[in-house]
Design a protein around this motif. Structure first.
Motif, PDB file in Angstrom:
ATOM      1  N   ASN A 384      55.275  30.446  61.132  1.00 38.78           N
ATOM      2  CA  ASN A 384      53.881  30.194  61.507  1.00 38.78           C
ATOM      3  C   ASN A 384      53.631  30.693  62.922  1.00 38.78           C
ATOM      4  O   ASN A 384      54.477  30.581  63.806  1.00 38.78           O
ATOM      5  CB  ASN A 384      53.529  28.714  61.372  1.00 38.78           C
ATOM      6  CG  ASN A 384      54.133  27.846  62.460  1.00 38.78           C
ATOM      7  OD1 ASN A 384      55.306  27.970  62.790  1.00 38.78           O
ATOM      8  ND2 ASN A 384      53.323  26.955  63.028  1.00 38.78           N
ATOM      9  N   ASP A 385      52.454  31.259  63.135  1.00 38.99           N
ATOM     10  CA  ASP A 385      52.123  31.846  64.438  1.00 38.99           C
ATOM     11  C   ASP A 385      50.681  31.553  64.825  1.00 38.99           C
ATOM     12  O   ASP A 385      50.097  32.243  65.649  1.00 38.99           O
ATOM     13  CB  ASP A 385      52.370  33.356  64.404  1.00 38.99           C
ATOM     14  CG  ASP A 385      52.417  33.981  65.797  1.00 38.99           C
ATOM     15  OD1 ASP A 385      53.077  33.390  66.673  1.00 38.99           O
ATOM     16  OD2 ASP A 385      51.781  35.041  66.003  1.00 38.99           O
ATOM     17  N   GLY A 386      50.080  30.538  64.178  1.00 40.78           N
ATOM     18  CA  GLY A 386      48.699  30.202  64.473  1.00 40.78           C
ATOM     19  C   GLY A 386      48.364  28.826  63.941  1.00 40.78           C
ATOM     20  O   GLY A 386      49.219  28.137  63.360  1.00 40.78           O
ATOM     21  N   GLY A 387      47.106  28.413  64.138  1.00 41.72           N
ATOM     22  CA  GLY A 387      46.658  27.115  63.647  1.00 41.72           C
ATOM     23  C   GLY A 387      46.414  27.128  62.154  1.00 41.72           C
ATOM     24  O   GLY A 387      46.953  26.319  61.398  1.00 41.72           O
ATOM     25  N   ARG A 388      45.571  28.061  61.718  1.00 40.74           N
ATOM     26  CA  ARG A 388      45.374  28.277  60.283  1.00 40.74           C
ATOM     27  C   ARG A 388      46.400  29.316  59.846  1.00 40.74           C
ATOM     28  O   ARG A 388      46.367  30.452  60.312  1.00 40.74           O
ATOM     29  CB  ARG A 388      43.946  28.735  59.993  1.00 40.74           C
ATOM     30  CG  ARG A 388      42.912  27.666  60.314  1.00 40.74           C
ATOM     31  CD  ARG A 388      41.536  28.048  59.837  1.00 40.74           C
ATOM     32  NE  ARG A 388      41.046  29.257  60.483  1.00 40.74           N
ATOM     33  CZ  ARG A 388      40.009  29.967  60.041  1.00 40.74           C
ATOM     34  NH1 ARG A 388      39.379  29.603  58.946  1.00 40.74           N
ATOM     35  NH2 ARG A 388      39.612  31.046  60.695  1.00 40.74           N
ATOM     36  N   VAL A 389      47.290  28.956  58.973  1.00 40.72           N
ATOM     37  CA  VAL A 389      48.478  29.762  58.697  1.00 40.72           C
ATOM     38  C   VAL A 389      48.339  30.568  57.412  1.00 40.72           C
ATOM     39  O   VAL A 389      48.605  31.773  57.398  1.00 40.72           O
ATOM     40  CB  VAL A 389      49.727  28.867  58.639  1.00 40.72           C
ATOM     41  CG1 VAL A 389      50.977  29.686  58.359  1.00 40.72           C
ATOM     42  CG2 VAL A 389      49.879  28.105  59.959  1.00 40.72           C
ATOM     43  N   LEU A 390      47.937  29.936  56.323  1.00 45.56           N
ATOM     44  CA  LEU A 390      47.834  30.600  55.029  1.00 45.56           C
ATOM     45  C   LEU A 390      46.535  30.213  54.334  1.00 45.56           C
ATOM     46  O   LEU A 390      46.040  29.094  54.504  1.00 45.56           O
ATOM     47  CB  LEU A 390      49.013  30.214  54.126  1.00 45.56           C
ATOM     48  CG  LEU A 390      50.427  30.545  54.618  1.00 45.56           C
ATOM     49  CD1 LEU A 390      51.465  29.892  53.711  1.00 45.56           C
ATOM     50  CD2 LEU A 390      50.646  32.053  54.670  1.00 45.56           C
ATOM     51  N   GLY A 391      45.989  31.131  53.549  1.00 40.92           N
ATOM     52  CA  GLY A 391      44.838  30.855  52.706  1.00 40.92           C
ATOM     53  C   GLY A 391      45.259  31.016  51.253  1.00 40.92           C
ATOM     54  O   GLY A 391      45.277  32.126  50.714  1.00 40.92           O
ATOM     55  N   VAL A 392      45.616  29.908  50.620  1.00 38.12           N
ATOM     56  CA  VAL A 392      46.104  29.947  49.240  1.00 38.12           C
ATOM     57  C   VAL A 392      44.890  30.012  48.319  1.00 38.12           C
ATOM     58  O   VAL A 392      44.111  29.063  48.244  1.00 38.12           O
ATOM     59  CB  VAL A 392      46.971  28.714  48.938  1.00 38.12           C
ATOM     60  CG1 VAL A 392      47.519  28.783  47.518  1.00 38.12           C
ATOM     61  CG2 VAL A 392      48.120  28.614  49.941  1.00 38.12           C
ATOM     62  N   THR A 393      44.740  31.127  47.620  1.00 38.13           N
ATOM     63  CA  THR A 393      43.509  31.434  46.898  1.00 38.13           C
ATOM     64  C   THR A 393      43.797  31.602  45.416  1.00 38.13           C
ATOM     65  O   THR A 393      44.773  32.252  45.035  1.00 38.13           O
ATOM     66  CB  THR A 393      42.865  32.711  47.459  1.00 38.13           C
ATOM     67  OG1 THR A 393      42.756  32.572  48.889  1.00 38.13           O
ATOM     68  CG2 THR A 393      41.490  32.941  46.882  1.00 38.13           C
ATOM     69  N   ALA A 394      42.940  31.008  44.580  1.00 37.67           N
ATOM     70  CA  ALA A 394      43.174  31.035  43.137  1.00 37.67           C
ATOM     71  C   ALA A 394      41.867  31.134  42.378  1.00 37.67           C
ATOM     72  O   ALA A 394      40.814  30.666  42.837  1.00 37.67           O
ATOM     73  CB  ALA A 394      43.937  29.785  42.702  1.00 37.67           C
ATOM     74  N   LEU A 395      41.943  31.737  41.194  1.00 40.08           N
ATOM     75  CA  LEU A 395      40.841  31.774  40.244  1.00 40.08           C
ATOM     76  C   LEU A 395      41.125  30.793  39.112  1.00 40.08           C
ATOM     77  O   LEU A 395      42.275  30.427  38.860  1.00 40.08           O
ATOM     78  CB  LEU A 395      40.667  33.174  39.663  1.00 40.08           C
ATOM     79  CG  LEU A 395      40.377  34.315  40.637  1.00 40.08           C
ATOM     80  CD1 LEU A 395      40.330  35.644  39.898  1.00 40.08           C
ATOM     81  CD2 LEU A 395      39.075  34.073  41.389  1.00 40.08           C
ATOM     82  N   GLY A 396      40.071  30.379  38.425  1.00 37.79           N
ATOM     83  CA  GLY A 396      40.222  29.504  37.264  1.00 37.79           C
ATOM     84  C   GLY A 396      38.970  29.557  36.410  1.00 37.79           C
ATOM     85  O   GLY A 396      37.895  29.918  36.898  1.00 37.79           O
ATOM     86  N   ASP A 397      39.104  29.198  35.136  1.00 35.35           N
ATOM     87  CA  ASP A 397      37.958  29.268  34.227  1.00 35.35           C
ATOM     88  C   ASP A 397      36.837  28.332  34.642  1.00 35.35           C
ATOM     89  O   ASP A 397      35.670  28.572  34.350  1.00 35.35           O
ATOM     90  CB  ASP A 397      38.399  28.939  32.795  1.00 35.35           C
ATOM     91  CG  ASP A 397      39.299  30.016  32.211  1.00 35.35           C
ATOM     92  OD1 ASP A 397      39.177  31.187  32.645  1.00 35.35           O
ATOM     93  OD2 ASP A 397      40.121  29.704  31.332  1.00 35.35           O
ATOM     94  N   THR A 398      37.186  27.245  35.307  1.00 30.04           N
ATOM     95  CA  THR A 398      36.218  26.303  35.852  1.00 30.04           C
ATOM     96  C   THR A 398      36.614  25.992  37.290  1.00 30.04           C
ATOM     97  O   THR A 398      37.714  26.339  37.733  1.00 30.04           O
ATOM     98  CB  THR A 398      36.196  24.993  35.049  1.00 30.04           C
ATOM     99  OG1 THR A 398      37.489  24.362  35.169  1.00 30.04           O
ATOM    100  CG2 THR A 398      35.894  25.250  33.571  1.00 30.04           C
ATOM    101  N   ILE A 399      35.718  25.324  38.004  1.00 24.43           N
ATOM    102  CA  ILE A 399      36.057  24.931  39.373  1.00 24.43           C
ATOM    103  C   ILE A 399      37.262  24.000  39.378  1.00 24.43           C
ATOM    104  O   ILE A 399      38.159  24.124  40.224  1.00 24.43           O
ATOM    105  CB  ILE A 399      34.842  24.280  40.057  1.00 24.43           C
ATOM    106  CG1 ILE A 399      33.741  25.330  40.294  1.00 24.43           C
ATOM    107  CG2 ILE A 399      35.234  23.643  41.393  1.00 24.43           C
ATOM    108  CD1 ILE A 399      32.450  24.778  40.822  1.00 24.43           C
ATOM    109  N   SER A 400      37.318  23.085  38.423  1.00 25.70           N
ATOM    110  CA  SER A 400      38.455  22.166  38.334  1.00 25.70           C
ATOM    111  C   SER A 400      39.756  22.930  38.114  1.00 25.70           C
ATOM    112  O   SER A 400      40.786  22.609  38.729  1.00 25.70           O
ATOM    113  CB  SER A 400      38.239  21.160  37.203  1.00 25.70           C
ATOM    114  OG  SER A 400      37.156  20.312  37.481  1.00 25.70           O
ATOM    115  N   LYS A 401      39.719  23.933  37.230  1.00 26.58           N
ATOM    116  CA  LYS A 401      40.925  24.704  36.946  1.00 26.58           C
ATOM    117  C   LYS A 401      41.330  25.543  38.156  1.00 26.58           C
ATOM    118  O   LYS A 401      42.518  25.656  38.482  1.00 26.58           O
ATOM    119  CB  LYS A 401      40.685  25.602  35.733  1.00 26.58           C
ATOM    120  CG  LYS A 401      41.890  26.459  35.340  1.00 26.58           C
ATOM    121  CD  LYS A 401      43.101  25.635  34.967  1.00 26.58           C
ATOM    122  CE  LYS A 401      44.248  26.522  34.479  1.00 26.58           C
ATOM    123  NZ  LYS A 401      45.490  25.747  34.248  1.00 26.58           N
ATOM    124  N   ALA A 402      40.352  26.136  38.835  1.00 27.37           N
ATOM    125  CA  ALA A 402      40.660  26.917  40.041  1.00 27.37           C
ATOM    126  C   ALA A 402      41.280  26.024  41.111  1.00 27.37           C
ATOM    127  O   ALA A 402      42.240  26.418  41.792  1.00 27.37           O
ATOM    128  CB  ALA A 402      39.401  27.592  40.573  1.00 27.37           C
TER     129      ALA A 402
END
Length: 439
Positions: A384-402
């Motif tokens: 890690n080299d900052g405050g915000r480190v990773l942006g874990v991003t995902a798709l899904g068929d619905t908002i709940s699934k994403a």
């Protein structure tokens, strides 16, 4: 074509990743980049604000297009410098970037363009600002629904939401006397606090044509339930159900179009990403909180995950002022969610150099991409080299699934002190549930 992306955060990783998918692009460079861009592109050890060296690199490497990610180099005039050397560059000029680099400039333009926004006052002297607060709210225990903002760039942290008079006086002291935000606090704004749901509407414009992107919703406060201090953004999702087609058309007509036209009329034509941060007030409808002049971070990540078209069509159409000639961008109908994993202590002080594990396992999941923000390579180890480190991003068929896909990936990643909000996109789920009850 060779493309240079300037910056080193999650937004720049997402841009480099998407640009590399274009069949027209041979090589993508990122300056200075991070551990993730080192995997998906070629890092260049030049700082994002080192304009002279960046121009020199672009000329030496015969870069066909430069894409500026963060706000600081835009405010410093990087686009002007590139254009003066006949180099193609995506982003607004220095005078146009004042929409973000000066909140006072932005608010005055909104007033001139008759774009709905909160009432405001601008102050340079902290004593004047304090007298204003004491005169408007004479009782020490009075409710004081205002927002105090540093005028300049403060990495998303120069906005202080106040409830009581003492909160406002303390905010003025922090910004103008203690200089917590440095030169950004040379001037400050005090404006009425708006209540409602926030939404992010990003549009691409070449100064004549406006191309709105699907609406997103950011999560600025650090902790669940929108509590805690403001951050650069702890997560985002797109599209958001709180902005339907009718509301988007209204925003385009009453917010985006008059802003672009007024900038053009003022001889400050705007080209690039026009990002409207909106408050959807229950009584008065949408009001502009602020403008940004670049892709939002983390909104950029789910947006680019959903973009099915060649992003180079959009970027080059903007630079060449031919946006009206490109095909309508195609979007994956599935929602996308980005969960930001942060370092312990953020948005305050935090320790760097802690080894991160599990990124490959998270990336291997279907419909998941881990975008790096505050990371670097220590030998072969990602730390890690900052405050915000990773942006874990995902798709899904619905908002709940994403959401499930994103947090399943989050659980595979570890480093000492890692944390994240657990409620990214819950506002959308609550909104949909409320709408179902109404129906």
């Amino acid at each position: 074509m060779k493309v240079l992306v300037i910056g080193g955060g999650g937004r720049e990783h997402a841009l480099a990743w998407k640009i590399k998918q274009s069949p027209r692009v041979d090589e993508v460079f990122v300056a200075p980049g991070n551990a993730g861009t080192a995997l998906d592109a070629v890092n260049v050890s030049i700082g994002a604000n080192d304009i002279a060296e960046l121009v020199k690199f672009a000329k030496t490497e015969n870069i066909g297009l430069t894409v500026v990610g963060p706000e600081a180099p835009l405010a410093l005039g990087i686009v002007d410098a590139f254009e003066s050397e006949k180099l193609r560059v995506f982003g607004p000029t220095q005078v146009a970037a004042q929409l973000e680099s000066s909140k006072a400039f932005c608010k005055n333009l909104l007033r001139q363009a008759d774009v709905p926004t909160a009432d405001f006052q601008v102050f340079r002297d902290p004593d004047d600002a304090m007298r204003f607060i004491k005169g408007r709210f004479p009782g020490e225990r009075d409710r004081c629904p205002v927002v105090v903002k540093a005028d300049g760039l403060a990495a998303g942290k120069g906005v202080i939401v106040c409830k009581r008079r003492n909160d406002a006086l303390e905010a003025i002291d922090r910004i103008s006397r203690r200089k917590e935000f440095g030169a950004a606090g040379m001037q400050m704004l005090i404006e009425e606090r708006l209540d409602g749901q926030e939404a992010s509407v990003l549009a691409i414009t070449d100064g004549r044509t406006i191309l709105p992107l699907p609406a997103a919703q950011d999560h600025k406060p650090a902790f669940d339930g929108d509590t805690g201090p403001n951050t650069g953004g702890m997560g985002a999702y797109s599209p958001t159900p709180i902005v339907d087609d009718a509301l988007m058309a209204w925003i385009e007509e009453h917010v985006l179009v008059p802003t672009v036209h007024t900038m053009k009329r003022n001889r400050k034509p705007f080209r690039g990403v026009l990002y409207a941060g909106l408050m959807l007030t229950p009584q008065a409808g949408p009001k502009v909180l602020e403008y940004n002049c670049r892709f939002g971070d983390p909104e950029c990540q789910p947006l680019l995950m959903r973009l099915k078209s060649d992003i180079m069509d959009i970027l080059e159409g903007t630079v060449d002022q031919t946006l009206d000639q490109i095909d309508t961008p195609q979007w994956d109908p599935r929602p996308g969610i980005c969960v930001v994993m942060a370092s312990q202590g953020y948005p305050g002080d935090y320790e760097k150099g802690r080894p991160i594990t599990g990124i490959d396992a998270a990336d291997a999941l279907e419909d998941v991409k881990v975008f790096h923000a505050g990371t670097r390579l220590d030998g072969d180890t990602i730390v890690n080299d900052g405050g915000r480190v990773l942006g874990v991003t995902a798709l899904g068929d619905t908002i709940s699934k994403a959401k499930l896909n994103a947090y399943t990936a989050v659980q595979k990643i570890r480093w000492a002190g890692a944390w994240c909000r657990k409620d990214i996109s819950d506002k959308a789920l609550q909104y949909l549930a409320d709408q179902a009850k109404v129906l």
